[in-house]
Write an enzyme that holds these catalytic residues in place. Structure first.
Site, PDB file in Angstrom:
ATOM      1  N   HIS A 223       0.818  -1.209   0.000  1.00  0.00           N
ATOM      2  CA  HIS A 223       0.000   0.000   0.000  1.00  0.00           C
ATOM      3  C   HIS A 223       0.857   1.268   0.000  1.00  0.00           C
ATOM      4  CE1 HIS A 223      -3.373   2.553   1.856  1.00  0.00           C
ATOM      5  NE2 HIS A 223      -3.896   2.051   0.763  1.00  0.00           N
ATOM      6  N   LYS A 225       3.217   4.432  -1.134  1.00  0.00           N
ATOM      7  CA  LYS A 225       3.296   5.378  -2.250  1.00  0.00           C
ATOM      8  C   LYS A 225       4.584   6.164  -2.071  1.00  0.00           C
ATOM      9  CE  LYS A 225      -1.369   4.775  -1.567  1.00  0.00           C
ATOM     10  NZ  LYS A 225      -2.031   4.266  -0.353  1.00  0.00           N
ATOM     11  N   ASP A 230      17.116  10.342  -7.772  1.00  0.00           N
ATOM     12  CA  ASP A 230      18.554  10.609  -7.665  1.00  0.00           C
ATOM     13  C   ASP A 230      19.088  10.602  -6.237  1.00  0.00           C
ATOM     14  OD1 ASP A 230      18.767  10.836 -10.403  1.00  0.00           O
ATOM     15  OD2 ASP A 230      18.651  13.021 -10.428  1.00  0.00           O
ATOM     16  N   HIS A 402      -9.186  11.273   1.806  1.00  0.00           N
ATOM     17  CA  HIS A 402      -8.366  10.067   1.715  1.00  0.00           C
ATOM     18  C   HIS A 402      -7.041  10.253   2.453  1.00  0.00           C
ATOM     19  CE1 HIS A 402      -5.847   7.034  -0.583  1.00  0.00           C
ATOM     20  NE2 HIS A 402      -6.904   6.309  -0.310  1.00  0.00           N
ATOM     21  N   LYS A 404      -4.146  10.525   5.169  1.00  0.00           N
ATOM     22  CA  LYS A 404      -3.761   9.745   6.349  1.00  0.00           C
ATOM     23  C   LYS A 404      -2.724  10.570   7.116  1.00  0.00           C
ATOM     24  CE  LYS A 404      -4.177   6.622   2.672  1.00  0.00           C
ATOM     25  NZ  LYS A 404      -5.539   6.249   2.767  1.00  0.00           N
ATOM     26  N   ASP A 409      -0.176  18.409  18.980  1.00  0.00           N
ATOM     27  CA  ASP A 409       0.368  19.636  19.584  1.00  0.00           C
ATOM     28  C   ASP A 409       1.066  20.535  18.573  1.00  0.00           C
ATOM     29  OD1 ASP A 409      -0.605  18.736  21.984  1.00  0.00           O
ATOM     30  OD2 ASP A 409       1.321  17.949  22.689  1.00  0.00           O
TER      31      ASP A 409
END
Length: 484
Positions: A223, A225, A230, A402, A404, A409
Site C-alpha cells: 500500500h 506510495k 537521484d 483520503h 492519512k 500539539d
C-alpha cells in the site's frame, strides 16, 4: 446406505473436524482478534468446504508470518549495513539539548523497528493532487541518475499516461528507472508498461500474478506510495496515480496529503524501496553505493524526519502501530487526525479515549460518503465508541477525504499511506513520514482547521438515529472489519 453415501458422509465429517481444528488454531496458536475468530467460525460451521478453502486463502496468518520472515531479516541486515552513514548525525544531535525530547520520542519508534531520526531535512507539504503531481512530475523530468517509484495504484488514464511518458523518456535517456506496483491494487496500462520496458525501464509487481492467485499472500498488499529521485528528493503520502486523485472521479474533490522531502532521511526511504525491490525481483542492490552517494543534508533544512514502515513481516510489533500510539499518548493540547478508514483495535481505542478524557482536544475527520460500504458503517461504529469519551468526529462533505495524517500539539506530525484501521496495522505494507517540526505542524494544523469548514460534526444522536437497515449494515461491517 450405499458405499458412495458412506464416502460422502466420511468426507463431510472430516471437513467438520478439520474446521474445528482450524478454529482452535486461530484461538490459541495465532492469537487472532476475537472478531475474526467469530466470523471464520460461523463461515466454517455453516459452509464447511467453502469456509475451509477461504480460510486457507485469506484468513490464516501463520503462513504469512513464515513467508515474510526472510524479508524481515534481510531488511534488518540492510538497515544495519547502512546505519554507519548516520552515526555522525546522531553524535551531533546528542550534543544539542534541543533534540532531547525528539530523540526520546524517536527512540521509541526506532526500538520497534522504525528508521533512524535525522534533523537536516526540508519538508514540503501537499494537500491538493494537482499541486503534488505537478511537483513530482517536474522532479522526475529532471532526474539524472535513477528513479525508484513504488505505488499501490497506477490507473489506466490520462494522468498515468503522463507519468509513463516521463518514465519512458528518462529510461531512454539512460536514467536507471525502476517501477513497482501492487498486483491487486494496480491496473497499470499494459501497452505503456511494454513501451517503458522497451525504453530500458525495469518493472515488477510486488507480488506476481501467480502468487496472487495461489498464495495467501494475496491479502498482503503493498500500500506504499513512494518515489525517490537521484537520492536527492523523495515523495511519500496517500495519493495514488489516477485522475480521480485530481478530483475528477465519481467521489468529487479528492482531499489527500503528501510530502516532498530533501535531506538525510532519504537514506531509509531509499533502502526500504530497494529492500522491497529485492523481495519482488531477487535483485539484491540494497547496499550499492550509487543509490546513496547523493544523500546528504538539505541546505538550510532543519525539519526532523524519521521513516516508519510496517507490514505483515513485523505484525507482532508493527512500528506504525507504535507510532500512532506514541503520538496519541504524547499529545497534550491538540490531536488532529485525517483518516478515510476508522477501524481500530482496542489499544488505539483506549488510547484515544484516555487522551480525550485527559483534556486533549481530539478531533478525527472521516468521509461522509462511502468508497466501500463495509468500511463506511464500521467508521461510524468506531466513531461512536470514541465519542462516548469526548473525541469529536467530523464528516468531510466537500468531496472525499483520503488523507492519512496525524498532528499532535502542532509539532509531531505523520504523513503517509497508513490508515487508522486493522488492515494497515496487520496486513498491508505501509510507510509514513514521522515529522518533528513546528513549521510543518503549523501548516498541517491550519489545513485541518480549514477542512473543518467543509465538515459536519457527527454526534452520538446521529448514530443512535440509524434506521433498522443501517443497524444491520453496521453489524455486518463489524464482522469483516479485520479484512476490508
Amino acid at each position: 446406505m450405499g458405499i458412495l453415501d458412506v464416502l460422502i458422509a466420511d468426507i463431510g465429517v472430516t471437513i467438520v473436524i478439520v474446521d474445528a481444528v482450524l478454529i482452535i488454531m486461530m484461538m490459541f496458536w495465532e492469537r487472532s482478534d476475537p472478531r475474526s475468530v467469530l466470523v471464520w467460525a460461523v463461515v466454517m460451521l455453516f459452509l464447511p468446504l467453502v469456509g475451509f478453502v477461504a480460510y486457507l486463502v485469506v484468513g490464516q496468518t501463520f503462513y504469512t508470518k513464515w513467508s515474510f520472515k526472510s524479508k524481515r531479516v534481510s531488511d534488518a541486515h540492510a538497515v544495519r549495513a547502512l546505519s554507519r552513514q548516520l552515526e555522525a548525525v546522531r553524535r551531533e544531535m546528542d550534543a544539542d539539548p534541543r533534540f532531547c525530547e525528539r530523540l526520546r520520542f524517536a527512540g521509541t519508534l526506532t526500538g520497534s523497528g522504525a528508521g533512524a531520526y535525522s534533523n537536516r531535512n526540508r519538508v514540503t507539504l501537499f494537500t491538493d493532487g494537482r499541486e503534488k503531481f505537478d511537483s513530482l512530475f517536474e522532479d522526475l523530468r529532471n532526474a539524472k541518475e535513477h528513479i525508484n517509484f513504488e505505488y499501490y495504484i497506477i490507473r489506466n488514464d490520462e494522468l498515468a499516461d503522463e507519468l509513463m511518458d516521463i518514465l519512458s523518456e528518462r529510461a531512454a535517456a539512460g536514467v536507471e528507472v525502476r517501477l513497482m506496483v501492487d498486483a491487486i491494487g494496480s491496473n497499470s496500462p499494459k501497452n505503456r508498461i511494454r513501451e517503458f520496458k522497451e525504453a530500458g525501464g525495469k518493472y515488477t509487481l510486488f507480488h506476481s500474478t501467480l502468487t496472487v492467485l495461489l498464495s495467501p499472500r494475496k491479502n498482503n498488499r503493498n500500500h506504499r506510495k513512494v518515489a525517490v529521485i537521484d537520492g536527492k528528493v523523495a515523495y511519500i503520502g496517500g495519493f495514488n496515480v489516477g485522475t480521480e486523485y485530481l478530483g475528477l472521479g465519481p467521489l468529487g474533490y479528492w482531499r489527500d496529503s503528501a510530502v516532498r522531502i530533501e535531506g538525510d532521511c532519504i537514506l531509509h526511504i531509499q533502502s526500504k524501496f530497494l529492500s522491497d525491490w529485492r523481495y519482488a525481483t531477487r535483485e539484491d542492490i540494497v547496499t550499492e553505493e550509487r543509490f546513496y552517494r547523493n544523500i546528504g543534508p538539505a541546505p538550510g533544512g532543519d525539519d526532523g524526519v524519521q521513516m516508519v514502515s510496517g507490514g505483515p513481516d513485523c505484525a507482532d510489533l508493527n512500528p506504525i502501530h507504535i507510532q500512532y500510539l506514541n503520538m496519541i499518548t504524547k499529545a497534550e493540547s491538540t490531536l488532529y487526525i485525517h483518516t478515510p478508514y476508522l477501524s481500530l483495535d482496542p489499544s488505539l481505542i483506549d488510547a484515544l479515549r484516555i487522551s480525550a478524557m485527559s483534556g486533549t482536544d481530539v478531533r478525527i475527520m472521516i468521509p461522509d460518503k462511502p468508497d466501500h460500504p463495509f468500511v463506511f458503517w464500521n467508521n461510524r461504529y468506531n466513531a461512536d465508541l470514541l465519542m462516548r469519551c469526548g473525541v469529536r468526529v467530523f464528516q468531510y462533505r466537500k468531496g472525499f477525504v483520503h488523507s492519512k495524517t496525524v498532528v499532535a500539539d502542532g509539532r509531531y506530525c505523520s504523513v503517509g499511506s497508513a490508515n487508522f484501521d486493522i488492515r494497515s496495522m496487520k496486513l498491508n505494507f505501509e510507510t509514513n513520514a514521522m515529522i518533528y517540526s513546528e513549521r510543518v505542524g503549523s501548516m498541517m494544523k491550519e489545513a485541518f482547521e480549514t477542512d473543518l469548514e467543509d465538515c459536519v460534526e457527527y454526534t452520538r444522536e446521529d448514530y443512535a438515529g440509524r434506521t433498522t437497515v443501517e443497524r444491520f449494515r453496521t453489524g455486518v461491517s463489524r464482522m469483516f472489519s479485520g479484512q476490508v
